[in-house]
Scaffold this motif. Sequence first.
Motif, PDB file in Angstrom:
ATOM      1  N   UNK A 103       0.839  -1.209   0.000  1.00 55.97           N
ATOM      2  CA  UNK A 103       0.000   0.000   0.000  1.00 55.97           C
ATOM      3  C   UNK A 103       0.868   1.251   0.000  1.00 55.97           C
ATOM      4  N   UNK A 104       1.886   1.263   0.830  1.00 52.56           N
ATOM      5  CA  UNK A 104       2.755   2.433   0.917  1.00 52.56           C
ATOM      6  C   UNK A 104       3.488   2.656  -0.413  1.00 52.56           C
ATOM      7  N   UNK A 105       3.911   1.585  -1.047  1.00 49.40           N
ATOM      8  CA  UNK A 105       4.582   1.693  -2.347  1.00 49.40           C
ATOM      9  C   UNK A 105       3.679   2.398  -3.358  1.00 49.40           C
ATOM     10  N   UNK A 106       2.431   2.014  -3.417  1.00 50.94           N
ATOM     11  CA  UNK A 106       1.510   2.603  -4.398  1.00 50.94           C
ATOM     12  C   UNK A 106       1.118   4.036  -4.025  1.00 50.94           C
ATOM     13  N   UNK A 107       1.035   4.333  -2.739  1.00 48.41           N
ATOM     14  CA  UNK A 107       0.755   5.710  -2.337  1.00 48.41           C
ATOM     15  C   UNK A 107       1.874   6.648  -2.800  1.00 48.41           C
ATOM     16  N   UNK A 108       3.096   6.192  -2.673  1.00 46.44           N
ATOM     17  CA  UNK A 108       4.234   7.034  -3.070  1.00 46.44           C
ATOM     18  C   UNK A 108       4.357   7.114  -4.584  1.00 46.44           C
ATOM     19  N   UNK A 109       4.295   5.980  -5.254  1.00 44.88           N
ATOM     20  CA  UNK A 109       4.505   5.983  -6.704  1.00 44.88           C
ATOM     21  C   UNK A 109       3.340   6.598  -7.456  1.00 44.88           C
ATOM     22  N   UNK A 110       2.131   6.472  -6.937  1.00 45.89           N
ATOM     23  CA  UNK A 110       0.956   7.055  -7.586  1.00 45.89           C
ATOM     24  C   UNK A 110       0.779   8.527  -7.228  1.00 45.89           C
ATOM     25  N   UNK A 111       1.270   8.909  -6.048  1.00 45.54           N
ATOM     26  CA  UNK A 111       1.259  10.317  -5.681  1.00 45.54           C
ATOM     27  C   UNK A 111      -0.005  10.823  -5.040  1.00 45.54           C
ATOM     28  N   UNK A 112      -1.078  10.011  -5.051  1.00 42.03           N
ATOM     29  CA  UNK A 112      -2.309  10.438  -4.375  1.00 42.03           C
ATOM     30  C   UNK A 112      -3.129   9.214  -3.999  1.00 42.03           C
TER      31      UNK A 112
ATOM     32  N   UNK B 230      -3.962   5.439  -6.045  1.00 37.07           N
ATOM     33  CA  UNK B 230      -3.518   4.215  -5.377  1.00 37.07           C
ATOM     34  C   UNK B 230      -4.710   3.306  -5.082  1.00 37.07           C
ATOM     35  N   UNK B 231      -5.825   3.894  -4.661  1.00 37.40           N
ATOM     36  CA  UNK B 231      -7.021   3.105  -4.368  1.00 37.40           C
ATOM     37  C   UNK B 231      -7.531   2.405  -5.623  1.00 37.40           C
ATOM     38  N   UNK B 232      -7.521   3.111  -6.763  1.00 30.53           N
ATOM     39  CA  UNK B 232      -7.947   2.494  -8.021  1.00 30.53           C
ATOM     40  C   UNK B 232      -7.042   1.324  -8.390  1.00 30.53           C
ATOM     41  N   UNK B 233      -5.756   1.513  -8.212  1.00 30.96           N
ATOM     42  CA  UNK B 233      -4.804   0.458  -8.563  1.00 30.96           C
ATOM     43  C   UNK B 233      -4.984  -0.777  -7.685  1.00 30.96           C
ATOM     44  N   UNK B 234      -5.241  -0.552  -6.406  1.00 30.18           N
ATOM     45  CA  UNK B 234      -5.352  -1.648  -5.451  1.00 30.18           C
ATOM     46  C   UNK B 234      -6.775  -2.177  -5.303  1.00 30.18           C
ATOM     47  N   UNK B 235      -7.738  -1.508  -6.013  1.00 25.48           N
ATOM     48  CA  UNK B 235      -9.153  -1.891  -5.926  1.00 25.48           C
ATOM     49  C   UNK B 235      -9.651  -1.834  -4.484  1.00 25.48           C
TER      50      UNK B 235
ATOM     51  N   UNK C 136      -6.721   5.560   3.399  1.00 24.40           N
ATOM     52  CA  UNK C 136      -6.415   6.647   4.337  1.00 24.40           C
ATOM     53  C   UNK C 136      -6.309   6.115   5.757  1.00 24.40           C
ATOM     54  N   UNK C 137      -7.232   5.219   6.117  1.00 19.94           N
ATOM     55  CA  UNK C 137      -7.212   4.636   7.457  1.00 19.94           C
ATOM     56  C   UNK C 137      -5.975   3.759   7.657  1.00 19.94           C
ATOM     57  N   UNK C 138      -5.588   3.023   6.614  1.00 19.16           N
ATOM     58  CA  UNK C 138      -4.420   2.151   6.733  1.00 19.16           C
ATOM     59  C   UNK C 138      -3.136   2.968   6.837  1.00 19.16           C
TER      60      UNK C 138
ATOM     61  N   UNK D  62      -2.931   5.938   8.190  1.00 21.56           N
ATOM     62  CA  UNK D  62      -2.935   6.471   9.553  1.00 21.56           C
ATOM     63  C   UNK D  62      -2.482   5.407  10.549  1.00 21.56           C
ATOM     64  N   UNK D  63      -2.915   4.166  10.317  1.00 16.88           N
ATOM     65  CA  UNK D  63      -2.513   3.071  11.210  1.00 16.88           C
ATOM     66  C   UNK D  63      -1.011   2.815  11.103  1.00 16.88           C
ATOM     67  N   UNK D  64      -0.471   2.900   9.882  1.00 21.41           N
ATOM     68  CA  UNK D  64       0.975   2.721   9.703  1.00 21.41           C
ATOM     69  C   UNK D  64       1.751   3.794  10.459  1.00 21.41           C
ATOM     70  N   UNK D  65       1.263   5.023  10.392  1.00 19.32           N
ATOM     71  CA  UNK D  65       1.950   6.124  11.056  1.00 19.32           C
ATOM     72  C   UNK D  65       1.869   5.977  12.573  1.00 19.32           C
ATOM     73  N   UNK D  66       0.772   5.439  13.057  1.00 14.69           N
ATOM     74  CA  UNK D  66       0.674   5.201  14.508  1.00 14.69           C
ATOM     75  C   UNK D  66       1.680   4.136  14.930  1.00 14.69           C
ATOM     76  N   UNK D  67       1.808   3.078  14.116  1.00 11.78           N
ATOM     77  CA  UNK D  67       2.771   2.025  14.430  1.00 11.78           C
ATOM     78  C   UNK D  67       4.199   2.562  14.412  1.00 11.78           C
TER      79      UNK D  67
END
Length: 300
Positions: free
Chosen positions: A9-18, A22-27, A34-36, A38-43
């Motif tokens: 997920x993080x890879x696609x957020x960075x490479x897609x830029x928004x 990224x959501x379209x790519x990952x379906x 957005x929630x995931x 936020x969860x990564x940043x909390x971890x």
Amino acid sequence: MTQFDDLIIFYHLVTRGNVRSAADQLKQSEQELTEKLAAMERKASSQLLHRHLPTLTPTEAGNTLFEYAQQAQSLLTAANTALQSEPLSFSGTIKLAAPYVDGEIILPIALSRFSAKHPQVNLDLTLTHESLPLSDNLDLVLSTTSSVHPQMISEPIFAHRWVACASPSYLNTHGSPTHPADLYQHNCLGFKAQTEGAFEWQFTDGRHHYTRSLSGNFSVNSPQSLVQLCLAGQGILFVPYLLIASQLQSGQLHQVLPEHIHKETKIYATFPSLRFVPRKLRELSRFIQQAYNEHNHNNE
């Protein structure tokens, strides 16, 4: 601890830029991503992406995570490539459910072809008048709804075009309607599997779509029984074209009000996994879609 899925997920957020791209790519939905994030940043106890810029940009901590995300994506790509290079040889059992409309006409063709190519796969088919939820007991469901659990995936594979028709004997006796309002003077045959109601028929005047509540002395949940009643001259029928294509071609039934009919029902294939759909299910879905398209083309 960061999970493998988080890295993808993080890879696609960075490479897609928004988030949307990224959501379209990952379906997945934008809210879910957005929630995931936020969860990564909390971890990580640290911000991973700058959100105030035109595109999502990694922070210092995000750059560190992105290095591992790239490795994870490369590993995933390599694994998928290796799997796809393997010959298609499937085994086991596929349990699927489908509406009677499709199960009695299209699926015997599709399943026979699939079985001929993959004889080691056992096929367990349940036909139903109602949409069944995808559960541990089913691998693939064909239905008219795209509303599924967030962890499942639903894809459109065909669209039923509906038609109204009657037998020559019925039309010779009662006349042929020239406008939907004329149907109030006719005996209509109700298809109980229709979501809106057996006698709620959809029409168009060229600019607007509307529904008329009609009536008749038969309402049946079996599509084949309904077709037989229509062939026997019992009334006017409103069903998917798929059901009566051969009868229309042979002249056993005649279409009525073709310029006034407006209804299309999409058929969706629902799979149990949002991200990884087993290849044998993809292969079976492809056979089913091909059978739909061939039937539609052959009966145009």
